[in-house]
Design a protein around this motif. Structure first.
Motif, PDB file in Angstrom:
ATOM      1  N   ASP A  97       0.835  -1.209   0.000  1.00 24.85           N
ATOM      2  CA  ASP A  97       0.000   0.000   0.000  1.00 24.85           C
ATOM      3  C   ASP A  97       0.869   1.257   0.000  1.00 24.85           C
ATOM      4  OD1 ASP A  97       0.924  -0.636   2.528  1.00 24.85           O
ATOM      5  OD2 ASP A  97      -0.803   0.210   3.568  1.00 24.85           O
ATOM      6  N   LEU A  98       1.976   1.199   0.748  1.00 26.55           N
ATOM      7  CA  LEU A  98       2.850   2.377   0.806  1.00 26.55           C
ATOM      8  C   LEU A  98       3.619   2.549  -0.506  1.00 26.55           C
ATOM      9  CD1 LEU A  98       4.197   1.999   4.442  1.00 26.55           C
ATOM     10  CD2 LEU A  98       2.425   3.539   3.600  1.00 26.55           C
ATOM     11  N   MET A  99       3.947   1.416  -1.135  1.00 26.70           N
ATOM     12  CA  MET A  99       4.635   1.517  -2.426  1.00 26.70           C
ATOM     13  C   MET A  99       3.767   2.246  -3.429  1.00 26.70           C
ATOM     14  SD  MET A  99       6.419  -2.203  -2.849  1.00 26.70           S
ATOM     15  CE  MET A  99       6.977  -1.873  -4.512  1.00 26.70           C
ATOM     16  N   GLU A 100       2.479   1.869  -3.471  1.00 25.79           N
ATOM     17  CA  GLU A 100       1.557   2.528  -4.392  1.00 25.79           C
ATOM     18  C   GLU A 100       1.470   4.016  -4.083  1.00 25.79           C
ATOM     19  OE1 GLU A 100      -2.293   0.615  -4.299  1.00 25.79           O
ATOM     20  OE2 GLU A 100      -1.315  -1.296  -4.767  1.00 25.79           O
ATOM     21  N   LYS A 101       1.329   4.302  -2.797  1.00 27.58           N
ATOM     22  CA  LYS A 101       1.134   5.681  -2.373  1.00 27.58           C
ATOM     23  C   LYS A 101       2.301   6.563  -2.818  1.00 27.58           C
ATOM     24  CE  LYS A 101      -0.196   7.832   2.021  1.00 27.58           C
ATOM     25  NZ  LYS A 101      -0.276   7.500   3.450  1.00 27.58           N
ATOM     26  N   TYR A 102       3.499   6.041  -2.723  1.00 25.42           N
ATOM     27  CA  TYR A 102       4.657   6.876  -3.051  1.00 25.42           C
ATOM     28  C   TYR A 102       5.281   6.483  -4.382  1.00 25.42           C
ATOM     29  CZ  TYR A 102       3.739   8.015   1.710  1.00 25.42           C
ATOM     30  OH  TYR A 102       3.093   8.401   2.854  1.00 25.42           O
ATOM     31  N   ASP A 103       4.528   5.731  -5.139  1.00 28.84           N
ATOM     32  CA  ASP A 103       4.927   5.402  -6.497  1.00 28.84           C
ATOM     33  C   ASP A 103       6.297   4.728  -6.563  1.00 28.84           C
ATOM     34  OD1 ASP A 103       4.466   5.259  -9.188  1.00 28.84           O
ATOM     35  OD2 ASP A 103       5.537   7.134  -9.606  1.00 28.84           O
ATOM     36  N   ILE A 104       6.462   3.708  -5.749  1.00 27.86           N
ATOM     37  CA  ILE A 104       7.698   2.920  -5.785  1.00 27.86           C
ATOM     38  C   ILE A 104       7.368   1.632  -6.527  1.00 27.86           C
ATOM     39  CG2 ILE A 104       9.444   1.767  -4.392  1.00 27.86           C
ATOM     40  CD1 ILE A 104       9.566   4.574  -3.556  1.00 27.86           C
ATOM     41  N   LYS A 105       8.155   1.299  -7.537  1.00 27.92           N
ATOM     42  CA  LYS A 105       7.803   0.145  -8.356  1.00 27.92           C
ATOM     43  C   LYS A 105       8.374  -1.162  -7.801  1.00 27.92           C
ATOM     44  CE  LYS A 105       5.606   2.346 -11.683  1.00 27.92           C
ATOM     45  NZ  LYS A 105       5.186   3.311 -10.653  1.00 27.92           N
ATOM     46  N   SER A 106       9.571  -1.075  -7.279  1.00 30.70           N
ATOM     47  CA  SER A 106      10.205  -2.318  -6.858  1.00 30.70           C
ATOM     48  C   SER A 106      11.210  -2.012  -5.744  1.00 30.70           C
ATOM     49  CB  SER A 106      10.908  -2.948  -8.068  1.00 30.70           C
ATOM     50  OG  SER A 106      12.067  -3.628  -7.661  1.00 30.70           O
TER      51      SER A 106
END
Lengths: 531, 308
Positions: A189-198
């Motif tokens: 969820d946090l990856m999506e929020k801060y636009d982290i792909k991998s």
């Protein structure tokens, strides 16, 4: 009046004397006369009835495992015991010591005088130390042939060789080829929020943690620092740096000794990690990460490990080995589906380690009343398909069901007896092994990469005998647990200065002597193993 | 046994009640202190499980080398002694001050309540105190730092600050022990003959004069005895306190490591029973010498109050 006090003190002195003498006198009877006799513990094969060992007397064996008692443990062992009773007229009573206390409790049960028989052990779990202190019963080739014929026939010869300490075997190592590789567990969820792909390299992890520090003040990005994971981040950086370097530096000997060697150097020159060229760069990066708040400023007094913090929602990422990730992934995705936990490879190009067989094993207590029967029980735990499956995965139809010949699916009840989770690792056996289907979705992919890259290190099976440098090792261990740990977590204001300080402390502690001894033994090791 | 029995036996018979009264204490001391003392031999042995304490091979003084070679002998001894002297000084001073203040204060209920509140921390476990300290000084979420942040000041990084720990330790030691000692001194102040104070009042003595010339001299025996008992433990760090409050923090070990924590830590890290026993024996030896010296000194100044 005066006289009475004198009589009083006389009496006290007398009692004192008796006390001390009593203490001296009574105890030796128990242990005396046999300080050297473990070596003579060749089994007495004299009284077999017919063609097998004598099992006419029923015995209850006590087995120590590490971890918490699974809810259904007793039910599983009831079934195991029913079989064992029938086969070898013995039953097993299981005792547990939790992960939180095992480092303290493990050595103590050897010294306490408690009666028990079998224990889990490993190269990282006291095997060498307790073996040299005569804590384990020696398993001779004759004993193996007599009491554990199934094991004798199936054990990998190299596993048997690896288990030798000064030429004697004290452990039945697992019969299982295992890879240790590290993964990041990350909040999707946090990856999506801060636009982290991998998050599958140190740089990507850095970017992710930066985003957390900037936007999520209530979360610690990666809550490392406990005794268990204090060097996890250091290890990732150190291994990557070394793997990419010319010299291919790798650790050697007891890890507390901080020794390393270039794998290409046939002369096996051992140096302290702090003397290696790449060390300072790694420490500088760790300092940078710590300064940016990637882990707590109180990390050095952490008592919880980073997966526990992650599970509890206090941190945004966990760094752990793939097995740990496997065992907590399903729990996390049921408890917190909104986190969308994802698992990424943390090896970052460094090859995973093909474990030594000693990474898991079972041993018998040197003061066990029934070491032969214990060995027979271990033989069944390892090799009997039904018993082995029960111990490793629980009851078929309740905790798991088969999926083909080599795989299984966990059933809902496995929450009470997790797959490969009851400290059964010492009896893992490739012949009976089933992989778990389901769980981490990209596990297959990850496994494929790891399997391809895995290698055993040149000094993987090298065992350092510290008998001649015990005092030095003791002092060095102290430095490892203080100064080295601090550097490994980036707690330094002046990396170059603190590394020099560590070096001078190590020199005072006699590191040169230890490394010279290590080099000597490493050369012998190479001669014995590679020619 | 019939007619002239041994004087000791006669004494035993004549004063059997008294002998019976010291019996439980004697039994406990023998069981808990003297019999385990035989374990000292471990300091001179290379312990193995098979031989156990008495069957393992002797190694002479090899185990002691480690303690001194590690360079820790000096730091830990210094810390142990300095901390205990500081605790002894600060606590005794605060205890006597509080006792006198309480005795001078009026208001029966106020006095009782204050006394109980001060006594309470004595029963709080060090584990709890340690957690309490952590929650106060923790950098990210600690109470002190949250407060500092909220008023716009820079947070304190206590856990890596060596200078902070001696102060913290002395304060928590006082927090825990002052109440207990206060009650002891208060008891001895209450026992002072009231007529002396009345006489002083008639002579027009001020409160300060009464404290200085009556109270303090009268509680001197109590002070000396408590001091002597404390000297015996000067070499013994309050293990629980150092271990729990500092959280075994490697950043500040240099100023918080005492012999007891060092022994425990090496035991956990190394599983070398012999080496750690050696460090323990060194500590006991020094303790013993200190008690002898202190007792000797007291004997010179106040022969009546010496322990032996």
């Amino acid at each position: 009046m005066r006289k009475r006090t004198r009589i009083c003190s006389l009496l006290m002195a007398m009692l004192l004397g008796i006390g001390v003498l009593g203490g001296c006198g009574s105890e030796p009877a128990e242990g005396s006369g046999t300080p050297e006799s473990t070596k003579a513990s060749v089994p007495d094969a004299g009284q077999p009835e017919g063609n097998g060992p004598d099992i006419s007397k029923e015995v209850e064996l006590t087995m120590y495992l590490i971890g918490d008692r699974p809810v259904d443990n007793d039910e599983v062992f009831e079934k195991i015991n029913a079989r064992l009773k029938e086969e070898i007229n013995a039953t097993i009573n299981v005792k547990f010591m939790s992960w939180g206390e095992y480092e303290e409790k493990y050595p103590l049960i050897f010294a306490s005088g408690e009666e028990w028989d079998i224990i889990y052990t490993a190269d990282w779990c006291f095997y060498n130390g307790q073996a040299t202190k005569q804590g384990f019963w020696e398993i001779t080739q004759e004993a193996l042939d007599t009491y554990a014929p199934m094991t004798a026939a199936t054990i990998y010869p190299e596993a048997w060789e690896q288990a030798k300490v000064n030429g004697q075997v004290f452990m039945l190592p697992m019969n299982y080829k295992e890879i240790t590789s590290y993964v990041y567990m990350v909040r999707g969820d946090l990856m999506e929020k801060y636009d982290i792909k991998s998050v599958s390299s140190l740089d990507e992890a850095e970017a992710y943690m930066d985003a957390i520090v900037a936007n999520e003040p209530t979360l610690i990005p990666l809550d490392v620092g406990s005794d268990y994971d204090k060097l996890f981040v250091f290890d990732r950086m150190w291994e990557k740096a070394n793997w990419e370097s010319e010299e291919k530096v790798a650790g050697i000997g007891t890890w507390q000794a901080m020794g390393s060697v270039s794998e290409l150097d046939d002369n096996a020159e051992v140096k302290g990690n702090y003397d290696q060229a790449l060390f300072q760069g790694v420490i500088e990066r760790l300092k940078d990460w710590k300064d940016r708040g990637f882990w707590s400023k109180n990390a050095v007094v952490n008592t919880q490990n980073n997966t526990e913090s992650f599970l509890a929602g206090r941190s945004a990422m966990a760094l752990c080995n793939a097995n740990t990730a496997k065992s907590i992934y399903s729990q996390m995705s049921t408890e917190h589906p909104e986190w969308k936990v994802q698992v990424f490879d943390a090896q970052d190009g460094a090859p995973p380690v093909l474990n030594s067989y000693l990474a898991n094993g079972m041993s018998i207590f040197s003061k066990s009343k029934n070491p032969e029967r214990a060995l027979m029980a271990l033989d069944y735990l390892r090799n009997d398909v039904e018993i082995n499956n029960l111990f490793c995965y629980g009851i078929e139809g309740k905790h798991w069901e088969a999926a083909g010949d080599n795989a299984l699916v966990s059933l809902p009840d496995s929450a009470n007896y997790a797959y490969d989770g009851n400290c059964n690792w010492g009896v893992r056996n490739d012949a009976n092994w089933r992989v778990l289907e389901g769980g981490i979705p990209n596990l297959e992919e990850l496994n494929a990469v790891w399997k391809e890259n895995a290698r055993s290190r040149r000094y993987q099976t090298f065992v350092f005998n510290d008998a001649d440098v015990k005092n030095e090792i003791a002092t060095i261990t102290e430095i490892f647990n203080s100064d080295y740990k601090l550097l490994g977590l980036g707690f330094t204001d002046d990396p170059a200065g603190d590394i020099a300080k560590l070096k001078s402390k190590m020199t005072t502690a006699g590191a040169d002597k230890v490394y010279a001894e290590m080099q000597k033994q490493a050369q012998e090791f190479l001669k014995a193993n590679e020619n | 046994m019939k007619k002239r029995s041994h004087p000791f036996l006669r004494d035993l018979k004549e004063n059997r009640t008294k002998w019976l009264m010291i019996l439980p204490a004697a039994v406990v001391v023998i069981l808990m202190c003297y019999i385990p003392m035989a374990g000292i031999v471990l300091a001179f042995k290379e312990f193995n499980y098979h031989g156990g304490i008495f069957g393992s091979p002797w190694v002479g003084f090899k185990n002691f080398e480690y303690f001194f070679q590690s360079g820790k002998a000096w730091t830990t001894t210094r810390n142990t002694i300095l901390y205990n002297i500081a605790f002894l000084g600060v606590n005794t001073f605060l205890q006597i001050t509080c006792a006198i203040l309480l005795s001078e204060l009026g208001g029966k209920y106020f006095k009782r309540i204050t006394q109980s509140v001060m006594f309470l921390p004595y029963f709080i476990s060090w584990v709890v105190v340690g957690a309490f300290i952590y929650n106060m000084f923790n950098y990210e979420f600690g109470a002190v730092n949250s407060f500092l942040r909220s008023v716009g000041m820079k947070p304190l990084d206590v856990y890596s600050n060596k200078a902070a720990w001696p102060v913290i330790l002395i304060v928590v030691s006082a927090f825990k022990n002052v109440g207990y000692g206060t009650v002891m001194y208060l008891a001895s102040i209450v026992n002072i003959d009231g007529e002396m104070f009345e006489a002083a009042d008639l002579d027009g003595a001020t409160m300060w004069q009464k404290i200085k010339y009556i109270t303090l001299p009268c509680i001197r025996p109590t002070v000396v005895i408590l001091f002597l008992m404390a000297i015996g433990t000067v070499m013994k760090g309050d293990f629980q306190m150092f271990w729990q409050v500092t959280g075994n923090n490697p950043m500040v070990l240099e100023v918080t490591d005492v012999i007891d924590t060092y022994v425990t830590r090496s035991m956990l890290n190394l599983q070398e029973f012999g080496m750690t026993s050696a460090a323990g024996l060194y500590q006991s030896g020094l303790s013993f010498v200190l008690v002898l010296i202190a007792n000797h000194a007291v004997k010179k100044v106040e022969p009546d109050y010496a322990l032996f």
